[in-house]
Write a protein that holds these residues in place. Sequence first.
Motif, mmCIF file in Angstrom:
data_model
loop_
_atom_site.group_PDB
_atom_site.id
_atom_site.type_symbol
_atom_site.label_atom_id
_atom_site.label_comp_id
_atom_site.label_asym_id
_atom_site.label_seq_id
_atom_site.Cartn_x
_atom_site.Cartn_y
_atom_site.Cartn_z
ATOM 1 N N GLY A 164 0.821 -1.201 0.000
ATOM 2 C CA GLY A 164 0.000 0.000 0.000
ATOM 3 C C GLY A 164 0.851 1.245 0.000
ATOM 4 N N SER A 165 0.247 2.350 -0.393
ATOM 5 C CA SER A 165 0.984 3.600 -0.435
ATOM 6 C C SER A 165 0.054 4.760 -0.165
ATOM 7 C CB SER A 165 1.644 3.804 -1.799
ATOM 8 O OG SER A 165 2.024 5.150 -1.960
ATOM 9 N N ASN A 166 0.420 5.620 0.783
ATOM 10 C CA ASN A 166 -0.408 6.790 1.043
ATOM 11 C C ASN A 166 -0.329 7.791 -0.100
ATOM 12 O OD1 ASN A 166 2.344 7.365 1.908
ATOM 13 N ND2 ASN A 166 1.537 9.279 2.704
ATOM 14 N N ASP B 127 -2.839 -4.900 5.581
ATOM 15 C CA ASP B 127 -3.643 -3.674 5.617
ATOM 16 C C ASP B 127 -3.319 -2.741 4.450
ATOM 17 O OD1 ASP B 127 -1.100 -2.928 6.341
ATOM 18 O OD2 ASP B 127 -1.691 -1.821 8.133
ATOM 19 N N TRP B 128 -2.880 -3.318 3.311
ATOM 20 C CA TRP B 128 -2.413 -2.483 2.207
ATOM 21 C C TRP B 128 -3.472 -1.515 1.679
ATOM 22 C CZ3 TRP B 128 -5.309 -3.079 -2.167
ATOM 23 C CH2 TRP B 128 -5.926 -4.302 -2.413
ATOM 24 N N ASP C 262 -2.378 4.077 6.731
ATOM 25 C CA ASP C 262 -1.910 5.442 6.522
ATOM 26 C C ASP C 262 -0.388 5.463 6.665
ATOM 27 O OD1 ASP C 262 -1.310 5.374 9.249
ATOM 28 O OD2 ASP C 262 -3.030 6.601 9.828
ATOM 29 N N PHE C 263 0.194 6.648 6.570
ATOM 30 C CA PHE C 263 1.653 6.775 6.578
ATOM 31 C C PHE C 263 2.268 6.194 7.847
ATOM 32 C CE2 PHE C 263 5.503 9.145 7.679
ATOM 33 C CZ PHE C 263 6.271 8.921 6.552
ATOM 34 N N ASN C 264 1.729 6.555 8.989
ATOM 35 C CA ASN C 264 2.307 6.081 10.250
ATOM 36 C C ASN C 264 2.211 4.567 10.392
ATOM 37 O OD1 ASN C 264 3.021 8.677 11.104
ATOM 38 N ND2 ASN C 264 1.009 9.036 12.013
ATOM 39 N N GLN C 265 1.104 4.000 9.945
ATOM 40 C CA GLN C 265 0.948 2.551 10.000
ATOM 41 C C GLN C 265 1.958 1.870 9.076
ATOM 42 O OE1 GLN C 265 -3.281 2.729 8.992
ATOM 43 N NE2 GLN C 265 -3.812 1.753 10.932
ATOM 44 N N ILE D 270 -8.121 -7.773 -6.465
ATOM 45 C CA ILE D 270 -6.869 -8.175 -5.827
ATOM 46 C C ILE D 270 -7.136 -8.858 -4.486
ATOM 47 C CG2 ILE D 270 -4.735 -7.288 -4.785
ATOM 48 C CD1 ILE D 270 -4.757 -5.115 -6.969
ATOM 49 N N LYS D 271 -8.116 -8.384 -3.757
ATOM 50 C CA LYS D 271 -8.481 -9.010 -2.474
ATOM 51 C C LYS D 271 -9.147 -10.371 -2.661
ATOM 52 C CE LYS D 271 -9.349 -4.732 0.104
ATOM 53 N NZ LYS D 271 -10.407 -3.921 0.763
#
Length: 581
Positions: free
Chosen positions: A275-277, A332-333, A337-340, A543-544
């Motif tokens: 994942g990417s924010n 959790d992709w 969020d960024f912090n995760q 994808i899921k």
Amino acid sequence: MKYPNRKLNMLIISLLIIALVTACSGNSTTPPAGNNGNQETESAETNTPNVHSFEDVSADIRGNQSPTQEQIDLVNLTLNDTYLGDPFDEVIPSDYSAYPFKEEVVLDVWMPAHSDIPDMNAHAIQKQVEKLTGIKVNFITPPIGQEADAFTLMISSGDLPDIIMEPERYPGGFNAGVNDGAFLDLTDLMEKHAPNYTAWRNSDEVRRKTSVTDDGRLLGFYGLAPYSEWMWFGMLIKQEALEKTGMEVPNTIDEWYAFLTKAKEVGYSEPLNYGSNYGQIFTGILNGAFGVWDWTFLAEDGKVGWGPAQPLAKQYLETMQKWNKEGLLNRDWATADFNQRMATAISDKTAAMMDSPDTMWSFWKQQNNIDFVGALNPVLNEGDKSATTYRNFKRTGISAAITTQSKNVEAAMAWLDFNYTKKGWELLNYGEYGTVHLIDEEGKPYYHKESYIYNDPDGQPVAVALNKYRRHSWANIRDEHNSNPLIVAEGSYSGDIRQLWTDNMDASVAMPPISFTTEEASREAELGNQLSTLRNEYFAKIIKGELPVDAYDRFLSEAQKMGLEEFLSIHQAALDRYNNR
């Protein structure tokens, strides 16, 4: 959206421009760029010469690692720039004839808040700019997370500040804001009242082309780089993961599958932080191997294509569905969020991730002593050329518009124009002389070991200090490769990775910064939002494994019914106009 009282505003604009030009007609000559302000100009009101004749202080400043307070004040509190060298192919302008400004003025500047800058009005750099230009500013910043609502409320109220940063937020874009009478068209004012910006944008064809509209208008001030900046986002692998798997840096999709499978076997439970924010799963890194680019791109025939509609989309989705099912992606992709993402990245779960090497040098190497390497965007077949839709067209940072309600247009232009002088380049990119940077023997600014960038008195990391002591994204000449402390810090190799990516990837598919007419912008936004929502929903669910891969056929059919061809025709028309600029 139409701006309130547009006809009245346009009348005011016309009168303002006439008055402005008339008032300034006594200043018949503007010093050419690069003269260090040594030419004389006359004030329109007093007809007294405004002279900047600087003593060459290179011998005192260059190479000086222990400057005296007098030398520090000379650099920080005067316009003298004789100690600075010329590091680029084009000389940075040095026309200081407008400073200090001829009258007292306070400009209101609206801009989004930044989490690393508690109060823009107390920012050290902006205070220094005020002293050098003689122009005071009052920054108006909405609370973080409320920028969109605050901007909409400001525009709809009709109560505008002098300057708006990020004017592209206007419904329909920058062009629409000018056409509706919210922002000034600066075409006839730029050469006289922004000589440095004019000289800099005209010193390179790419900068000129990307800072003018299709019909030749100059709407505002853009961030304009001295070079095409390196790409900043890509595939990164922990060095320890390569050692534990005993594998080389993967290149093809099959090699990546083998590496991630092996990484899971040796203990990385979620080997690829997918994942990417910056856009969730749509980063152009893995999907680009299949030619299924995130959004629009330049096809081989020079026409605009839409990535999600390309022939190998089902093969891409089938591949990612398999990877997800086998647990090769972070769980959790779709929502992290960024912090995760950063918390997972520094854990033993992650072997590789898609992100900026600048960011990961801070989180991985600097804070957790985790070495890493960069990998080129994957290819589908051995021998294929790695590709990317990212290409920097020497336009960077943010832009600025002067509104039709500005109480002093000349002062607003002068304040912004300072950013494109040699002194402005030094100050905004490198911060205060002494505490933040020094000057080497060649006249180039650099961060010394005791710099606040690396030794913040408040204990903030470099990733925060880079905004605290300088301007990282602004309407100015951004010297990213030399002034980004995450790149130039001792031991950092993020710049090497970014250059590796840029030098070894084909960017011919990258779309240039096109612009839309007011009518196009409204329709493009409507269609784009619908298509984006449709793509996000179908691709994520496939994808899921919540939908079969064959559901892609239904997705494509729905996209076409929504108006995909019309969407592409709008982009093609804009591209054709851009090519003819």
